[in-house]
Motif scaffolding. Structure first.
Motif, PDB file in Angstrom:
ATOM      1  N   LEU A   7      -6.595  -3.021   2.002  1.00 43.18           N
ATOM      2  CA  LEU A   7      -5.238  -3.584   1.952  1.00 43.18           C
ATOM      3  C   LEU A   7      -5.276  -5.113   1.905  1.00 43.18           C
ATOM      4  O   LEU A   7      -4.489  -5.740   1.203  1.00 43.18           O
ATOM      5  CB  LEU A   7      -4.433  -3.118   3.171  1.00 43.18           C
ATOM      6  N   VAL A   8      -6.204  -5.697   2.674  1.00 41.81           N
ATOM      7  CA  VAL A   8      -6.356  -7.161   2.668  1.00 41.81           C
ATOM      8  C   VAL A   8      -6.762  -7.638   1.282  1.00 41.81           C
ATOM      9  O   VAL A   8      -6.227  -8.623   0.766  1.00 41.81           O
ATOM     10  CB  VAL A   8      -7.395  -7.603   3.730  1.00 41.81           C
ATOM     11  N   MET A  13      -5.541 -10.244  -3.972  1.00 39.82           N
ATOM     12  CA  MET A  13      -5.459 -10.196  -5.437  1.00 39.82           C
ATOM     13  C   MET A  13      -4.030 -10.398  -5.926  1.00 39.82           C
ATOM     14  O   MET A  13      -3.792 -11.034  -6.945  1.00 39.82           O
ATOM     15  CB  MET A  13      -6.027  -8.868  -5.944  1.00 39.82           C
ATOM     16  N   GLU A  14      -3.074  -9.869  -5.154  1.00 35.15           N
ATOM     17  CA  GLU A  14      -1.660 -10.067  -5.494  1.00 35.15           C
ATOM     18  C   GLU A  14      -1.292 -11.552  -5.425  1.00 35.15           C
ATOM     19  O   GLU A  14      -0.623 -12.089  -6.316  1.00 35.15           O
ATOM     20  CB  GLU A  14      -0.783  -9.268  -4.523  1.00 35.15           C
ATOM     21  N   LEU A  15      -1.756 -12.216  -4.352  1.00 34.73           N
ATOM     22  CA  LEU A  15      -1.486 -13.653  -4.204  1.00 34.73           C
ATOM     23  C   LEU A  15      -2.172 -14.452  -5.308  1.00 34.73           C
ATOM     24  O   LEU A  15      -1.621 -15.438  -5.810  1.00 34.73           O
ATOM     25  CB  LEU A  15      -1.971 -14.133  -2.836  1.00 34.73           C
ATOM     26  N   GLN A  38      -3.408 -17.088   1.173  1.00 36.47           N
ATOM     27  CA  GLN A  38      -4.547 -16.737   0.326  1.00 36.47           C
ATOM     28  C   GLN A  38      -5.840 -17.348   0.870  1.00 36.47           C
ATOM     29  O   GLN A  38      -6.886 -16.692   0.921  1.00 36.47           O
ATOM     30  CB  GLN A  38      -4.301 -17.212  -1.108  1.00 36.47           C
ATOM     31  N   LYS A  39      -5.748 -18.601   1.285  1.00 37.22           N
ATOM     32  CA  LYS A  39      -6.922 -19.285   1.839  1.00 37.22           C
ATOM     33  C   LYS A  39      -7.408 -18.603   3.116  1.00 37.22           C
ATOM     34  O   LYS A  39      -8.608 -18.479   3.346  1.00 37.22           O
ATOM     35  CB  LYS A  39      -6.582 -20.755   2.111  1.00 37.22           C
ATOM     36  N   ASP A  40      -6.459 -18.162   3.964  1.00 37.57           N
ATOM     37  CA  ASP A  40      -6.820 -17.495   5.216  1.00 37.57           C
ATOM     38  C   ASP A  40      -7.496 -16.147   4.963  1.00 37.57           C
ATOM     39  O   ASP A  40      -8.359 -15.718   5.740  1.00 37.57           O
ATOM     40  CB  ASP A  40      -5.575 -17.292   6.084  1.00 37.57           C
ATOM     41  N   LEU A  41      -7.087 -15.471   3.885  1.00 36.76           N
ATOM     42  CA  LEU A  41      -7.646 -14.157   3.574  1.00 36.76           C
ATOM     43  C   LEU A  41      -8.999 -14.237   2.866  1.00 36.76           C
ATOM     44  O   LEU A  41      -9.769 -13.281   2.879  1.00 36.76           O
ATOM     45  CB  LEU A  41      -6.675 -13.362   2.689  1.00 36.76           C
ATOM     46  N   VAL A  44     -12.324 -13.152   4.580  1.00 36.20           N
ATOM     47  CA  VAL A  44     -12.367 -11.705   4.799  1.00 36.20           C
ATOM     48  C   VAL A  44     -12.730 -10.986   3.505  1.00 36.20           C
ATOM     49  O   VAL A  44     -13.607 -10.116   3.476  1.00 36.20           O
ATOM     50  CB  VAL A  44     -11.000 -11.183   5.317  1.00 36.20           C
ATOM     51  N   VAL A  45     -12.058 -11.373   2.408  1.00 30.84           N
ATOM     52  CA  VAL A  45     -12.278 -10.708   1.115  1.00 30.84           C
ATOM     53  C   VAL A  45     -13.695 -10.972   0.607  1.00 30.84           C
ATOM     54  O   VAL A  45     -14.375 -10.051   0.120  1.00 30.84           O
ATOM     55  CB  VAL A  45     -11.225 -11.175   0.084  1.00 30.84           C
TER      56      VAL A  45
END
Length: 357
Positions: A7-8, A13-15, A38-41, A44-45
């Motif tokens: 989900l993350v 990818m959506e952002l 986006q930067k925060d994720l 993790v990605v």
């Protein structure tokens, strides 16, 4: 955990796609918010993708090992397989930490307050040493220091020092510094060469804006005075220094380092907002049972967190039982080893609690 990671990645990818749209910057505030998300994720990605890649490599190696291989190739595949399993385990642990809820204040600037404690003039000199230590640490990370209030003694000690540290992630690095710091050393004022024990207190607050905290104008009493330093130096001829008293809580804040009364009042309001936020957080934390309260914590002001022993050249953090024999480097602002250990201990404790839940 893997479902959550998928989900993350979908959200990331959506952002990513939204940021490529021609109208993305039509609303600058929204664009900034989405880019920050986006930067925060991203960490993790990135780690999740590396995890999947390593997982696939292990699967391929497993299939190869199940097939027909000569002894040399089998030994090579087995070595890569073992290394891959180890790396996968490390990435799994890293992902669990990355998915822990973040402190919403971690990216905020910091308001630090240093006060001399027990020990008379020696405690004031130690408070000055701590002020120097934190300003050197900030300088090493290219963070900016803004002095708010600084009262020194005749011998160069510090009665009180209030300052803002502006820098990305400042609160996330410094929030564990709150508490009582103890020093054991031969004071400069001591002719007999005896080791004295003194203390100074450090408070670390996330810099809050007035809009973050409900402050009613009628609850504030404002006083103005002339700023001054030890021995009468730095005296202004105009009453530009400002003191604010928050009547419901009794909190008193002052600022005398800005040029104008208006600027000093603005800084006082920021300090007051941060202090009121801290009081509310302490109220919330006090409702948490002792079993679930963090051992590292953010350091209550009456809690002795660290000892600086100069004769032995050591610094001991009592919360995590860490002793480092490099006091000179630490007093010169080389704090990363201490802070990294505190961050790691806090992460491990929160991870343990999340697994119990």
């Amino acid at each position: 955990m893997l479902d959550k990671l998928r989900l993350v990645e979908d959200r990331y990818m959506e952002l990513e796609q939204r940021s490529l749209q021609p109208d993305f910057y039509n609303d600058p505030k929204l664009a900034a918010k989405l880019l920050k998300e986006q930067k925060d994720l991203e960490p993790v990605v990135t780690t999740y993708r590396k995890y999947r890649k390593t997982e696939q490599e292990i699967k391929d190696l497993r299939e190869m090992l199940d097939g027909q291989l000569d002894s040399e190739m089998r030994e090579l595949c087995q070595e890569e397989f073992t290394q891959g399993k180890k790396e996968l385990e490390e990435l799994h642990g890293k992902l669990k930490i990355l998915l822990l809820p973040k402190d919403p204040n971690d990216e905020k600037n910091v308001i630090m307050e240093i006060r001399g404690g027990v020990g008379g003039e020696e405690s004031a000199l130690f408070a000055h040493s701590l002020f120097r230590m934190y300003t050197m640490y900030a300088a090493a990370r290219n963070w900016k220091i803004e002095l708010l209030n600084y009262n020194e003694t005749e011998l160069g000690g510090v009665k009180e020092a209030d300052f803002i540290i502006n820098g990305e992630g400042a609160y996330s690095r410094l929030k564990f510094e709150s508490g009582v710091h103890r020093v054991q050393r031969v004071p400069e004022t001591e002719s007999g060469g005896r080791v004295h024990t003194s203390t100074a207190t450090v408070a670390v607050l996330p810099e809050m804006e007035e809009v973050d905290v409900d402050i009613r104008p009628e609850d504030i009493e404002m006083q103005v005075f002339r700023s001054s330093g030890a021995g009468g130096q730095h005296i202004n001829k105009t009453s530009s220094a400002v003191r604010l008293i928050h009547k419901p809580s009794g909190i008193v804040v002052s600022c005398q380092e800005e040029r104008s009364q208006v600027q000093n009042r603005e800084r006082c309001m920021q300090m007051l907002a941060s202090k009121l936020y801290e009081i509310e957080q302490e109220r919330i934390n006090s409702e948490v049972t002792n079993e679930r309260r963090s051992q590292v914590g953010t350091g209550m002001r009456n809690e002795r967190i660290r000892t600086y022993n100069f004769p032995q050249g050591r610094v001991t953090d009592h919360r995590i039982g860490l002793t480092l024999y490099r006091i000179d480097a630490i007093m010169d602002g080389d704090l990363d080893e201490l802070i990294d250990a505190l961050v790691t201990a806090d992460q491990a404790e929160r991870l343990q609690r999340s697994e119990k839940d």
